[in-house]
Design a protein around this motif. Structure first.
Motif, PDB file in Angstrom:
ATOM      1  N   GLU A 170      31.960   3.855 -20.459  1.00  0.00           N
ATOM      2  CA  GLU A 170      31.671   2.088 -20.081  1.00  0.00           C
ATOM      3  C   GLU A 170      33.115   0.822 -19.974  1.00  0.00           C
ATOM      4  OE1 GLU A 170      28.773   0.667 -22.263  1.00  0.00           O
ATOM      5  OE2 GLU A 170      27.373   1.118 -21.902  1.00  0.00           O
ATOM      6  N   ARG A 171      34.248   1.554 -20.821  1.00  0.00           N
ATOM      7  CA  ARG A 171      35.622   0.879 -21.659  1.00  0.00           C
ATOM      8  C   ARG A 171      36.941   1.216 -20.030  1.00  0.00           C
ATOM      9  NH1 ARG A 171      36.569  -0.797 -26.412  1.00  0.00           N
ATOM     10  NH2 ARG A 171      34.358  -1.284 -27.329  1.00  0.00           N
ATOM     11  N   PHE A 172      36.612   2.271 -19.655  1.00  0.00           N
ATOM     12  CA  PHE A 172      37.117   2.622 -18.368  1.00  0.00           C
ATOM     13  C   PHE A 172      36.704   2.006 -17.175  1.00  0.00           C
ATOM     14  CE2 PHE A 172      37.466   6.104 -15.007  1.00  0.00           C
ATOM     15  CZ  PHE A 172      38.800   6.138 -14.467  1.00  0.00           C
ATOM     16  N   ASN A 173      35.536   2.633 -17.234  1.00  0.00           N
ATOM     17  CA  ASN A 173      34.727   1.696 -15.722  1.00  0.00           C
ATOM     18  C   ASN A 173      34.636   0.353 -15.378  1.00  0.00           C
ATOM     19  OD1 ASN A 173      32.245   4.521 -15.894  1.00  0.00           O
ATOM     20  ND2 ASN A 173      33.343   4.234 -14.526  1.00  0.00           N
ATOM     21  N   GLU A 174      35.168  -0.413 -16.952  1.00  0.00           N
ATOM     22  CA  GLU A 174      35.045  -1.945 -16.282  1.00  0.00           C
ATOM     23  C   GLU A 174      36.407  -1.769 -15.401  1.00  0.00           C
ATOM     24  OE1 GLU A 174      33.678  -3.124 -20.975  1.00  0.00           O
ATOM     25  OE2 GLU A 174      35.820  -3.347 -20.544  1.00  0.00           O
ATOM     26  N   ASP A 175      37.347  -1.327 -15.882  1.00  0.00           N
ATOM     27  CA  ASP A 175      38.709  -1.003 -14.947  1.00  0.00           C
ATOM     28  C   ASP A 175      38.865  -0.281 -13.620  1.00  0.00           C
ATOM     29  OD1 ASP A 175      39.946  -3.144 -16.771  1.00  0.00           O
ATOM     30  OD2 ASP A 175      40.489  -1.244 -18.185  1.00  0.00           O
ATOM     31  N   HIS A 176      37.906   0.659 -13.441  1.00  0.00           N
ATOM     32  CA  HIS A 176      37.941   1.890 -12.685  1.00  0.00           C
ATOM     33  C   HIS A 176      36.249   2.267 -12.312  1.00  0.00           C
ATOM     34  CE1 HIS A 176      42.284   2.156 -12.771  1.00  0.00           C
ATOM     35  NE2 HIS A 176      42.020   2.429 -14.109  1.00  0.00           N
ATOM     36  N   PRO A 177      35.827   1.118 -11.752  1.00  0.00           N
ATOM     37  CA  PRO A 177      34.431   1.513 -11.460  1.00  0.00           C
ATOM     38  C   PRO A 177      33.952   2.298 -10.205  1.00  0.00           C
ATOM     39  CG  PRO A 177      34.499  -0.615 -10.832  1.00  0.00           C
ATOM     40  CD  PRO A 177      36.195  -0.553 -11.013  1.00  0.00           C
ATOM     41  N   ASP A 178      34.327   3.057  -9.741  1.00  0.00           N
ATOM     42  CA  ASP A 178      34.884   3.879  -8.420  1.00  0.00           C
ATOM     43  C   ASP A 178      34.453   5.617  -8.831  1.00  0.00           C
ATOM     44  OD1 ASP A 178      37.666   3.090  -9.577  1.00  0.00           O
ATOM     45  OD2 ASP A 178      38.338   4.200  -7.789  1.00  0.00           O
ATOM     46  N   ILE A 179      35.296   4.786 -10.372  1.00  0.00           N
ATOM     47  CA  ILE A 179      35.572   6.773 -11.259  1.00  0.00           C
ATOM     48  C   ILE A 179      34.427   6.991 -11.443  1.00  0.00           C
ATOM     49  CG2 ILE A 179      36.524   8.759 -12.186  1.00  0.00           C
ATOM     50  CD1 ILE A 179      39.182   7.083 -11.061  1.00  0.00           C
ATOM     51  N   LYS A 180      33.064   8.194 -11.744  1.00  0.00           N
ATOM     52  CA  LYS A 180      32.247   8.190 -12.014  1.00  0.00           C
ATOM     53  C   LYS A 180      32.529   9.725 -13.345  1.00  0.00           C
ATOM     54  CE  LYS A 180      27.483   9.467 -12.790  1.00  0.00           C
ATOM     55  NZ  LYS A 180      25.986  10.056 -12.268  1.00  0.00           N
ATOM     56  N   GLU A 192      44.373  13.103  -7.814  1.00  0.00           N
ATOM     57  CA  GLU A 192      44.101  11.271  -7.469  1.00  0.00           C
ATOM     58  C   GLU A 192      43.473  10.150  -8.958  1.00  0.00           C
ATOM     59  OE1 GLU A 192      44.152   6.693  -4.794  1.00  0.00           O
ATOM     60  OE2 GLU A 192      44.347   8.902  -3.911  1.00  0.00           O
ATOM     61  N   ALA A 193      41.896  10.764  -9.217  1.00  0.00           N
ATOM     62  CA  ALA A 193      40.911  10.472 -10.360  1.00  0.00           C
ATOM     63  C   ALA A 193      41.621  11.067 -11.309  1.00  0.00           C
ATOM     64  CB  ALA A 193      39.438   9.967  -9.554  1.00  0.00           C
ATOM     65  N   ALA A 194      41.604  12.012 -11.945  1.00  0.00           N
ATOM     66  CA  ALA A 194      42.127  12.576 -12.600  1.00  0.00           C
ATOM     67  C   ALA A 194      43.658  11.930 -13.501  1.00  0.00           C
ATOM     68  CB  ALA A 194      42.671  14.088 -12.565  1.00  0.00           C
ATOM     69  N   GLN A 195      44.219  11.949 -12.754  1.00  0.00           N
ATOM     70  CA  GLN A 195      45.854  11.384 -12.764  1.00  0.00           C
ATOM     71  C   GLN A 195      44.838   9.763 -13.028  1.00  0.00           C
ATOM     72  OE1 GLN A 195      48.556  11.314  -9.599  1.00  0.00           O
ATOM     73  NE2 GLN A 195      48.989  13.749 -10.325  1.00  0.00           N
ATOM     74  N   THR A 196      44.534   8.873 -12.725  1.00  0.00           N
ATOM     75  CA  THR A 196      43.772   7.080 -13.325  1.00  0.00           C
ATOM     76  C   THR A 196      42.848   7.358 -14.281  1.00  0.00           C
ATOM     77  OG1 THR A 196      43.882   7.168 -10.528  1.00  0.00           O
ATOM     78  CG2 THR A 196      42.433   5.491 -12.478  1.00  0.00           C
ATOM     79  N   THR A 226      34.155   8.419  -6.781  1.00  0.00           N
ATOM     80  CA  THR A 226      34.969  10.012  -7.061  1.00  0.00           C
ATOM     81  C   THR A 226      34.419  10.283  -8.452  1.00  0.00           C
ATOM     82  OG1 THR A 226      36.473   9.177  -6.134  1.00  0.00           O
ATOM     83  CG2 THR A 226      36.456  11.334  -7.553  1.00  0.00           C
ATOM     84  N   GLU A 227      33.459  11.101  -8.414  1.00  0.00           N
ATOM     85  CA  GLU A 227      32.678  12.066 -10.475  1.00  0.00           C
ATOM     86  C   GLU A 227      34.103  13.129 -10.345  1.00  0.00           C
ATOM     87  OE1 GLU A 227      28.849  13.419  -9.778  1.00  0.00           O
ATOM     88  OE2 GLU A 227      28.258  12.151  -8.567  1.00  0.00           O
ATOM     89  N   LEU A 228      33.718  13.054 -11.960  1.00  0.00           N
ATOM     90  CA  LEU A 228      35.334  13.578 -12.481  1.00  0.00           C
ATOM     91  C   LEU A 228      34.427  14.287 -13.812  1.00  0.00           C
ATOM     92  CD1 LEU A 228      38.186  11.757 -13.422  1.00  0.00           C
ATOM     93  CD2 LEU A 228      38.299  13.807 -11.894  1.00  0.00           C
TER      94      LEU A 228
END
Length: 337
Positions: free
Chosen positions: A41-51, A262-266, A23-25
């Motif tokens: 990068e730090r965020f994507n370590e935990d949530h690689p499904d959100i760009k 959902e991605a925004a809340q994440t 999902t792209e934000l």
């Protein structure tokens, strides 16, 4: 060989499917440009499904862009914008109230006051004066101890500060002066200061960087940047004016109209985790979660005693009028954008 080709094909397909599943934000921010890759990068370590697709500019520019897009919002999330800007957007009905996971761990100063907040804080920064000691000695300039000192004729042409229309640091200065001194005396002070200004920058950190490199003797900037530059060996003295210091919260919010809730809340959930707070502490001395921030060399230990009792509601409500009046009086010395 056939098995190898099949395995490679399946791997390629899996990578493609994973990319498609992201999902792209679109995230608007005023975070320092050099930090954006680290944040993602730090965020994507935990949530690689959100760009994260960043849209980055100075505080004033990002705020103006969001207001201009009110009827057709392009942003999903704001991650790293001044609290006064987010309060202004909230008042315009442009933010989605959301209580992120872990909200109770934040200091009360780092959240919107509504039961379900429209924004949550990340970190805070406060004003300071950066003085190049070598240039001050060369120009026979005394060390200032107050804001009022900067209006003295001896400093003419030796002071640089941020433009509040583009810089959050510039706005926290102007807002604080008006709150501390009152309207008439505040503008009178700025008239006197203007006589000594060589230029207004569009970055809050730039005046201190200029002082560190000797491009100016005095830079009105923020304390953490000065402390870090001094620690790196710059010939700086940090001055915390006796009248008090303006300060501001950097914060996060969901923009009304996003179709990726959902991605925004994440992302907002993650923005107030301990891991995120430790990351903010790499660039700010004060963070939203008590007990996380590590001491910063040359940063004042009594920061809470130095900062003013900032009325963020007043600052947000009067922001447009303050900026218009400031531009009318002083914009002629602003550097080109």
């Amino acid at each position: 060989m056939k098995h190898l080709k099949k395995a490679l094909a399946l791997t390629t397909l899996a990578v493609a499917m994973n990319a498609n599943a992201q999902t792209e934000l679109t995230v608007y921010t005023a975070v320092e440009a050099e930090d954006l890759q680290k944040y993602a990068e730090r965020f994507n370590e935990d949530h690689p499904d959100i760009k994260i697709n960043w849209v980055r500019d100075s505080t004033g520019v990002v705020t103006a862009r969001l207001l201009a897009e009110k009827q057709n919002s392009q942003a999903d999330v704001v991650w790293g914008l001044a609290g006064t800007s987010l309060l202004l957007l909230k008042n315009e009905g442009m933010l989605v109230p959301y209580a992120p996971e872990g909200l109770e761990k934040l200091s009360p100063k780092f959240r919107d006051r509504d039961e379900t907040p429209s924004w949550v804080g990340m970190d805070a920064w406060m004003a300071a004066i950066c003085v190049n000691t070598i240039e001050a000695e060369k120009n026979n300039l005394p060390m200032p101890s107050s804001w009022d000192d900067l209006t003295k004729p001896v400093y003419q042409g030796h002071v640089v500060m941020p433009n509040p229309n583009s810089s959050g640091t510039g706005f926290l200065d102007v807002s604080a002066w008006l709150q501390m001194m009152g309207d008439d005396k505040g503008w009178e002070f700025m008239d006197g200061l203007h006589q000594n200004i060589s230029r207004y920058t569009h970055s809050g950190s730039k005046p201190c960087k200029m002082a560190a490199s000797g491009e100016t003797t005095i830079g009105v900037s923020f304390a953490f940047r000065g402390a870090r530059l001094k620690e790196q060996g710059a010939p700086l003295e940090l001055v915390f004016p006796e009248e008090g210091l303006g300060w501001e919260v950097e914060a996060t919010a969901i923009v009304d109209g996003t179709d990726k809730m959902e991605a925004a809340q994440t992302l907002v959930d993650w923005s107030i985790t301990r891991k995120a707070m430790e990351m903010y502490n790499e660039g700010y001395a004060i963070v939203g979660m008590p007990g996380v921030a590590q001491p910063v060399k040359y940063f004042p230990e009594n920061a809470d005693d130095l900062i003013i009792d900032n009325d963020f509601g007043w600052a947000a409500g009067n922001r447009e009028a303050i900026l218009a009046e400031w531009a009318r009086r002083y914009d002629g010395k602003s550097e080109a954008k």
